[in-house]
Design a protein around this motif. Structure first.
Motif, PDB file in Angstrom:
ATOM      1  N   LYS A 131       0.828  -1.217   0.000  1.00  0.00           N
ATOM      2  CA  LYS A 131       0.000   0.000   0.000  1.00  0.00           C
ATOM      3  C   LYS A 131       0.863   1.267   0.000  1.00  0.00           C
ATOM      4  O   LYS A 131       0.589   2.207  -0.756  1.00  0.00           O
ATOM      5  CB  LYS A 131      -0.945   0.003   1.208  1.00  0.00           C
ATOM      6  CG  LYS A 131      -2.040  -1.037   1.099  1.00  0.00           C
ATOM      7  CD  LYS A 131      -2.928  -1.024   2.330  1.00  0.00           C
ATOM      8  CE  LYS A 131      -3.977  -2.129   2.243  1.00  0.00           C
ATOM      9  NZ  LYS A 131      -4.800  -2.193   3.453  1.00  0.00           N
ATOM     10  N   ASP A 132       1.906   1.271   0.826  1.00  0.00           N
ATOM     11  CA  ASP A 132       2.782   2.449   0.892  1.00  0.00           C
ATOM     12  C   ASP A 132       3.556   2.642  -0.412  1.00  0.00           C
ATOM     13  O   ASP A 132       3.719   3.771  -0.879  1.00  0.00           O
ATOM     14  CB  ASP A 132       3.754   2.327   2.064  1.00  0.00           C
ATOM     15  CG  ASP A 132       3.047   2.372   3.411  1.00  0.00           C
ATOM     16  OD1 ASP A 132       1.961   3.001   3.500  1.00  0.00           O
ATOM     17  OD2 ASP A 132       3.569   1.774   4.372  1.00  0.00           O
ATOM     18  N   PHE A 136       1.800   6.428  -7.063  1.00  0.00           N
ATOM     19  CA  PHE A 136       0.657   7.214  -7.539  1.00  0.00           C
ATOM     20  C   PHE A 136       0.807   8.696  -7.188  1.00  0.00           C
ATOM     21  O   PHE A 136       0.493   9.570  -8.001  1.00  0.00           O
ATOM     22  CB  PHE A 136      -0.656   6.659  -6.997  1.00  0.00           C
ATOM     23  CG  PHE A 136      -1.013   5.308  -7.571  1.00  0.00           C
ATOM     24  CD1 PHE A 136      -0.857   5.031  -8.923  1.00  0.00           C
ATOM     25  CD2 PHE A 136      -1.506   4.304  -6.751  1.00  0.00           C
ATOM     26  CE1 PHE A 136      -1.192   3.794  -9.450  1.00  0.00           C
ATOM     27  CE2 PHE A 136      -1.841   3.062  -7.268  1.00  0.00           C
ATOM     28  CZ  PHE A 136      -1.684   2.801  -8.625  1.00  0.00           C
ATOM     29  N   ASP A 137       1.307   8.985  -5.982  1.00  0.00           N
ATOM     30  CA  ASP A 137       1.538  10.382  -5.598  1.00  0.00           C
ATOM     31  C   ASP A 137       2.552  11.041  -6.532  1.00  0.00           C
ATOM     32  O   ASP A 137       2.381  12.196  -6.934  1.00  0.00           O
ATOM     33  CB  ASP A 137       2.028  10.486  -4.151  1.00  0.00           C
ATOM     34  CG  ASP A 137       0.940  10.186  -3.133  1.00  0.00           C
ATOM     35  OD1 ASP A 137      -0.252  10.099  -3.514  1.00  0.00           O
ATOM     36  OD2 ASP A 137       1.295  10.011  -1.947  1.00  0.00           O
ATOM     37  N   GLN A 152       1.106   3.879  -3.082  1.00  0.00           N
ATOM     38  CA  GLN A 152       0.717   5.266  -2.814  1.00  0.00           C
ATOM     39  C   GLN A 152       1.837   6.226  -3.206  1.00  0.00           C
ATOM     40  O   GLN A 152       1.587   7.290  -3.777  1.00  0.00           O
ATOM     41  CB  GLN A 152       0.344   5.453  -1.338  1.00  0.00           C
ATOM     42  CG  GLN A 152      -0.311   6.788  -1.058  1.00  0.00           C
ATOM     43  CD  GLN A 152      -1.616   6.950  -1.830  1.00  0.00           C
ATOM     44  OE1 GLN A 152      -2.540   6.156  -1.680  1.00  0.00           O
ATOM     45  NE2 GLN A 152      -1.692   7.971  -2.674  1.00  0.00           N
ATOM     46  N   THR A 153       3.075   5.838  -2.922  1.00  0.00           N
ATOM     47  CA  THR A 153       4.220   6.664  -3.300  1.00  0.00           C
ATOM     48  C   THR A 153       4.300   6.834  -4.818  1.00  0.00           C
ATOM     49  O   THR A 153       4.514   7.939  -5.328  1.00  0.00           O
ATOM     50  CB  THR A 153       5.529   6.050  -2.757  1.00  0.00           C
ATOM     51  OG1 THR A 153       5.453   5.982  -1.335  1.00  0.00           O
ATOM     52  CG2 THR A 153       6.750   6.859  -3.168  1.00  0.00           C
TER      53      THR A 153
END
Length: 173
Positions: free
Chosen positions: A15-16, A22-23, A19-20
């Protein structure tokens, strides 16, 4: 022409990691139209990216002319997650000292290669350069690994002698 780099992360961090990524692409253009994600179960092979952990893979693709810069950007951004790289994808963008930190049994692998292929008969030029770099960085093998190597050599010699005895018995029989 497209090139790719594939990185494996502990599934626990998926997940992290995602998310990194996609961010990052909220504010930066992806140089190619996609990247691929897959998962695999853990295993126990010496150089497996999934050794001792289930993994999530991200395969980034880019046009060859911009790949080096893009792959450097991705590896730098994701390094703190402790990725392991696919051995056939993007290794020319790798730091050997980082690679050895990510593979717990790399020293055992180096010793096994020395035992099985001492003169490099089964290595290509790129494989040989990686082997030499990793061997230099892992050169201070622990005594237990040296002892394991001696035991493996003794087992191989014993198996060879046993095979020779069987062959002689069959031929004489």
């Amino acid at each position: 022409m497209l090139t790719d780099i594939e990185m494996n992360f502990s599934y626990e961090k998926h997940k992290d990691v995602l998310q990194t990524v996609f961010d990052h692409y909220e504010n930066n253009r992806l140089p190619y139209y996609n990247f691929e994600i897959r998962t695999t179960n853990q295993d126990d092979a010496f150089l497996s990216c999934c050794q001792s952990r289930p993994g999530m893979w991200i395969d980034f693709q880019a046009k060859a002319e911009i790949s080096h810069e893009f792959f450097y950007e991705m590896t730098s951004m994701l390094k703190h997650f402790g990725y392991r790289k696919h051995w056939a994808k993007g290794m020319d963008n790798s730091d050997p000292s980082y690679v050895i930190e990510q593979f717990p049994d790399i020293t055992k692998f180096i010793e096994a290669v020395k035992l099985i292929d001492p003169v490099g008969k089964f290595r290509n030029e790129e494989g040989e350069s990686w082997f030499q770099a990793l061997d230099l960085l892992t050169g201070d093998c622990t005594e237990s690994i040296k002892e394991e190597t001696v035991v493996l050599r003794e087992q191989l010699v014993a198996e060879e002698k046993k095979s020779e005895r069987c062959l002689i018995a069959v031929c004489d029989g």
